[in-house]
Design a protein around this motif. Sequence first.
Motif, short mmCIF file in Angstrom:
data_model
loop_
_atom_site.label_atom_id
_atom_site.label_comp_id
_atom_site.label_asym_id
_atom_site.label_seq_id
_atom_site.Cartn_x
_atom_site.Cartn_y
_atom_site.Cartn_z
N VAL A 192 19.37 21.94 29.78
CA VAL A 192 20.70 21.55 30.25
C VAL A 192 21.44 20.86 29.12
N TYR A 193 22.64 21.32 28.84
CA TYR A 193 23.49 20.63 27.86
C TYR A 193 24.49 19.78 28.60
N GLY A 194 24.71 18.55 28.12
CA GLY A 194 25.71 17.68 28.71
C GLY A 194 25.22 17.05 30.00
N THR A 222 19.98 39.75 19.65
CA THR A 222 21.05 40.62 19.11
C THR A 222 22.08 40.96 20.16
N HIS A 223 23.26 41.33 19.69
CA HIS A 223 24.35 41.76 20.55
C HIS A 223 24.48 43.27 20.56
N ASP A 224 23.81 43.82 19.52
CA ASP A 224 24.12 45.21 19.19
C ASP A 224 23.10 46.15 19.85
N GLY A 274 21.99 39.97 25.98
CA GLY A 274 22.72 39.41 27.10
C GLY A 274 24.13 39.09 26.68
N PRO A 275 25.01 38.82 27.65
CA PRO A 275 26.39 38.51 27.31
C PRO A 275 26.47 37.22 26.49
N SER A 276 27.60 37.05 25.84
CA SER A 276 27.82 35.83 25.08
C SER A 276 27.74 34.61 26.00
N GLY A 277 27.02 33.60 25.59
CA GLY A 277 26.87 32.38 26.39
C GLY A 277 25.78 32.49 27.42
N SER A 278 25.01 33.57 27.42
CA SER A 278 23.98 33.74 28.43
C SER A 278 22.73 32.90 28.14
N GLY A 279 22.61 32.36 26.93
CA GLY A 279 21.48 31.48 26.62
C GLY A 279 20.48 32.07 25.66
N LYS A 280 20.84 33.15 24.96
CA LYS A 280 19.90 33.82 24.06
C LYS A 280 19.45 32.89 22.92
N SER A 281 20.45 32.30 22.23
CA SER A 281 20.11 31.44 21.11
C SER A 281 19.32 30.23 21.60
N THR A 282 19.75 29.68 22.72
CA THR A 282 19.06 28.53 23.27
C THR A 282 17.59 28.86 23.53
N LEU A 283 17.36 30.02 24.15
CA LEU A 283 15.99 30.42 24.44
C LEU A 283 15.18 30.52 23.15
N ASP A 313 17.63 35.50 14.71
CA ASP A 313 18.82 35.33 15.56
C ASP A 313 19.97 36.10 14.94
N GLU A 314 20.27 37.25 15.56
CA GLU A 314 21.31 38.14 15.06
C GLU A 314 21.19 38.36 13.55
N PRO A 315 20.07 38.86 13.08
CA PRO A 315 19.85 38.99 11.63
C PRO A 315 20.80 39.99 10.99
N ALA A 375 27.97 19.41 32.75
CA ALA A 375 26.62 19.88 32.41
C ALA A 375 26.57 21.41 32.47
N VAL A 376 25.93 22.00 31.49
CA VAL A 376 25.74 23.47 31.45
C VAL A 376 24.25 23.75 31.48
N ARG A 377 23.81 24.53 32.44
CA ARG A 377 22.39 24.93 32.47
C ARG A 377 22.24 26.18 31.61
N ALA A 378 21.99 25.99 30.35
CA ALA A 378 21.91 27.12 29.41
C ALA A 378 20.70 27.97 29.72
N LEU A 379 19.60 27.33 30.10
CA LEU A 379 18.41 28.07 30.57
C LEU A 379 18.08 27.51 31.94
N1 LIG Z 1 25.04 22.05 21.86
C1 LIG Z 1 25.55 22.50 23.01
N2 LIG Z 1 26.21 21.63 23.79
C2 LIG Z 1 26.74 22.04 24.97
N3 LIG Z 1 26.63 23.28 25.43
C3 LIG Z 1 25.97 24.19 24.69
C4 LIG Z 1 25.40 23.83 23.43
N4 LIG Z 1 24.81 24.93 22.89
C5 LIG Z 1 24.99 25.93 23.81
N5 LIG Z 1 25.68 25.48 24.87
C6 LIG Z 1 26.05 26.23 26.02
O1 LIG Z 1 24.88 26.83 26.51
C7 LIG Z 1 25.15 28.16 26.93
C8 LIG Z 1 24.23 29.10 26.21
O2 LIG Z 1 24.52 29.09 24.82
P1 LIG Z 1 23.81 30.01 23.75
O3 LIG Z 1 24.26 29.61 22.39
O4 LIG Z 1 22.36 29.99 24.00
O5 LIG Z 1 24.42 31.44 24.10
P2 LIG Z 1 24.16 32.84 23.41
O6 LIG Z 1 23.64 33.69 24.43
O7 LIG Z 1 23.42 32.66 22.16
O8 LIG Z 1 25.67 33.27 23.09
P3 LIG Z 1 26.23 34.11 21.83
O9 LIG Z 1 25.91 35.51 22.17
O10 LIG Z 1 27.68 33.85 21.89
O11 LIG Z 1 25.58 33.57 20.63
C9 LIG Z 1 26.61 28.43 26.65
O12 LIG Z 1 27.31 28.31 27.85
C10 LIG Z 1 27.01 27.36 25.69
O13 LIG Z 1 28.32 26.97 25.94
#
Ligand SMILES: Nc1ncnc2c1ncn2[C@@H]1O[C@H](COP(=O)(O)OP(=O)(O)OP(=O)(O)O)[C@@H](O)[C@H]1O
Lengths: 850, 253
Positions: B25-27, B212-214, B53-62, B179-181, B32-36
């Motif tokens: 959870v961020y924030g 990846t997005h591609d 997954g779509p942008s913001g779906s949590g890929k990088s976070t995972l 991550d998106e190499p 608060a955003v539940r990224a995962l």
């Molecule tokens: N440091 C942070 N603080 C607050 N919210 C964050 C932070 N990092 C990511 N988020 C939120 O967590 C969610 C997931 O982010 P993440 O970067 O994992 O997405 P992603 O799938 O990698 O997107 P993209 O394809 O655009 O890279 C998003 O809604 C983002 O706004």
Amino acid sequence: MLRTILAGLRARTARLVLSSVAIALGVAFVSGTMVLGDGLRESVTDEFSKSSRGVDVSVGVDHQNSDAEGIPRGVAEQISTVQGVAGTDVRGYLHVALLGGEGKARPAVVAPLAKTESLREFDVIEGRYPTAANEIAVDERTATTSKLGIGGQVELLNEQQEKRSFTVVGTYRQGTSLLSLSGSDHVVLLPESLEQLDPGVLYDSVVVAGDGSVGQEALVAAITSALGSGGYRIETGAALVQQDLAFVEQNIGDITTVLLGFAFIALVVSSMVIYNTFTILVAQRTRELALLRCVGAGRGQVFRSVIAEALAMGLFASLVGLFGGIGVSAALQWGLARSTGGEADVRIPVEPVTVIAAFAVGVLVTLVAAVLPALRATRVPPIAALRSQLDSNDDVARTGRLRVAFALLLLVGGVALAVLGTGQKGEQAMLISGAGCMLVLIGVLVLGPLLVGPINRVLGVVPRALLGVPAELAAGNASRNPRRTAATTSALLIGVTIVSTVTVLASSGKETANAQVDAEFPADYNVTSSLYDQVLPQDLVTQLDDLPEVEEVSAAAYLSVELQDEQFAYVTAVEGDAIGGLVNPTIVAGTLDSLADDEVVLSESAARRTGLKIGDTYEVRGSSRADAADAPAPTKPLTVVAFYEGEAFYDGLVALPTARALKPELERGYERVMVKLADGVDAAAGRAAVQRVTDPSPIAVLDSAAETKAQLSKQVDQLLGFMWALIGLAVLIALFGIANTLSLSVLERTRESALLRALGLTRGQLRLMLVVESILMALMGAAVGLVLGIGFSWVLTTALSSDNIPLTFAVPYGQIGTMLVAAVLAAVLAAALPARRAARTSVVAGMAEG
Amino acid sequence: MSAVVSETGTIGTRTAVAAGSLVKVYGKGDTAVRALDGVSVSFEAGKFTAIMGPSGSGKSTLMHCLAGLDDVDSGTVHIGSQEITGLSDKELTKLRRDRVGFVFQAFNLLPTLTAQQNVLLGLELAGRKPDQEWFDTIVDVLGLRDRLRHKPTELSGGQQQRVACARALVSRPDVVFADEPTGNLDSRSGAEVLDFLRMSVRKLGQTVIMVTHDPNAASYADRVVLLADGHLAGEIHNPTADSVLSALKNLGA
Ligand SMILES: Nc1ncnc2c1ncn2[C@@H]1O[C@H](COP(=O)(O)OP(=O)(O)OP(=O)(O)O)[C@@H](O)[C@H]1O
Ligand SMILES: [Mg+2]
């Protein structure tokens, strides 16, 4: 645009605070030095003006039109009857010997107490002024050194060795005058008591206070006609004040020049730090500025926004720095007063020129520092700027051939001048060599970016071997942007160069003085007369020689003789058989075992001057007794047997019997007795024994060579301390510059740090990396500065050294080592904050940073 | 190389990385955003897995959580048999240094170091000697032989990414995270990098997890894991660009 600027200011607080502090420190240094100079001037002027306060007219001898040596007190009485005169007093002084609490005679100056209160140039500190013939007031410094308190007894000895006793009734503080600067003991008596010490005393001047009924000019006219024509110089009090001020200007001019020199160093160093900080700041913003331009801001708008920001920051920081500088100056004055044991007299006059200088430094330098990078930033096409990878080597110096040529020209010219200077004499040698050193310094600074790489490689060897990868990375970082590193370290380089030059020069001076003391005093103790016109009695020598603790005693005297052809020489007379023992000249020609009655040894320079050769015999003329001045001067034929080097015995050496023949007054005694203790005698016991003999004599002063050296060292160290304090500030600013660059670099390299952390660099290693980078930068400046400083001081000692005063070049390794250690410690400190910040940033947050 | 192929077959059933009910959870409070939001997924050793997954779906976070770059709010992460949630920063650092390789989208290389120094940086940090044969193999396969002495600024974007790949593989890590190499590369350079990653899995037995997005890049993988709104939203085995594209369309991306 204003809103963008404000938003920008808010967003970049950390960077702005850093550069503001850099500006404020620079301004503080410049304004502090100026306030200090003005404060010193003001206090000296005030002190001097004590002598002209209350004076409406001053009457002195007109030396151009009169042969009179002074003014008798009768003249003062004569003036007091003039219409409009409220009071008159005499001013002047008498040299006497003062016997205070310790029973030792010290040379002292007696001044007459002004009877007119408004004409007194001293302020009572404790007690009161003398009112009776047997009362005396003593200067507060004299009271401390001679351990005199109110109610104590003081004896004064006049030239005829007649003693008179006085009771101390008060202490006072003198204004600064030529006399007080001489450091002699100082006391005041009623004029009548003074005249009892010397019935024929003549005064320097009569000072007059008017009753206010007529102006100073009218009073001068009245007194002139009352005294009749000729022989007097009669001036108004206003003219006296003017003369005092002119005198202050003349004498404090040197101090002001030195302080201005420091202010200039401060200016250069601070400008460099400010410029460097701002250059980095704007370079880092190139991308942001480019973005602004992409969304439609004109080139002018962007440029103006940078300038406006610099202006705001410069103004604010200058204000802070100005107040800081006033504080620094107050602290320095307080510290100076404390270290010399005086009363703290803190003055902080803020002249308009100080304020102007402060803002000129703070605002102008910041603006210039902002304009150049801003121009560069706005000239780049916005898209290119956006694409460029700013945290890599965007600004790597491709140091042009022009720079190298220019630097080489400076270096060659500088070295040539320095060498040329060492062949010259005196002040000229100093000036030419000094200019040469300056050119070399500038040359090294110009060459700076080219030197960073190689020096860094050398310095990096040790940390790399000890600390591995983090040190390796640090070394890479320290030289990745040579221009930036050079700019960062050059401020420190300048500071350290100056500090080490001054320090090595001071140490060389000390060493030279010590060598001279050693040459002059091969004895353990020297007994001298505290009064220059009185000799030590003959029986003192016999008594000292009889002591079991004493191995050898040798008396010495000094006399002026006339060699042939009206050539005068000042020679030392010693026991003939003391040669090789307590008297040890360095013989460079001829031979000398012991000195016979008809022999003379000349110094090399005297030999050159007179053209006399070894084996020459010539008639030497001495001087007749003072009480029989008309009798023909005694003469004696002397043979030159050897030459010696140096000045320890002035122009020549003769045996004591020779001296007595040439200067009959020496029958009464000697000017100096050298004492050598027997082997195995404890220093304290030896001193006690010698003291038992010298104590009863009021004029015999006991000195050990060690004490004389300590005294000399203390004086040099005090001066050095003051220099260190001033230049220390420059070094502090320079170190702050390193901290600043490091902080900005850390911000710039956030991503890189995050990458390293992701790859397995621990937090500790990341911190270590930054600390090593900081140390490397500090050492770069310090090491080059030390090399230059030691080189410069060698050039300067060589230039100043002459046959007569051979200067010893002595590097104070202890102090130099301390400086290096201090530089390293300061570098660690400088890295503390940036390192903490870098280590705290989380890997993910760091990677996300744009 | 045939021996290697058979080897991958034998370890193909082992799990390299596993996440259990991951929550990040961020924030706080309203923002608060539940990224995962309770993600459970495992990644087989010796396989090339793409996370999409779509942008913001949590890929990088995972990916950050799996790699021990970021801490989680709840749930567990295992690398091999070791649980990494709850490890100290120092232990995580050591783990990354010894057992994990990274390829990021950009800023992969230290500008002060040459390509070769960049490749060997991780090993040096770990104080390990590089295996010369392995190093030569990687360098030759990636065609970096004549670029080793160059600084990153003297390399093209594709070359830089290949250097990053070499660095990720040279320590023979348990798993390589990317991550998106290819995000910053043109299609030809991207294809080179992807070819290499796939080759390192197929021929060298590496485990690669790539965000990846591609869809085209994802088609190089053995398996695609789909994320949406911090949830697992399905997976595709032996993906093709078309099958990935239609799956993403179904997610509403
Ligand atoms: N440091 C942070 N603080 C607050 N919210 C964050 C932070 N990092 C990511 N988020 C939120 O967590 C969610 C997931 O982010 P993440 O970067 O994992 O997405 P992603 O799938 O990698 O997107 P993209 O394809 O655009 O890279 C998003 O809604 C983002 O706004
Ligand atoms: Mg992402």
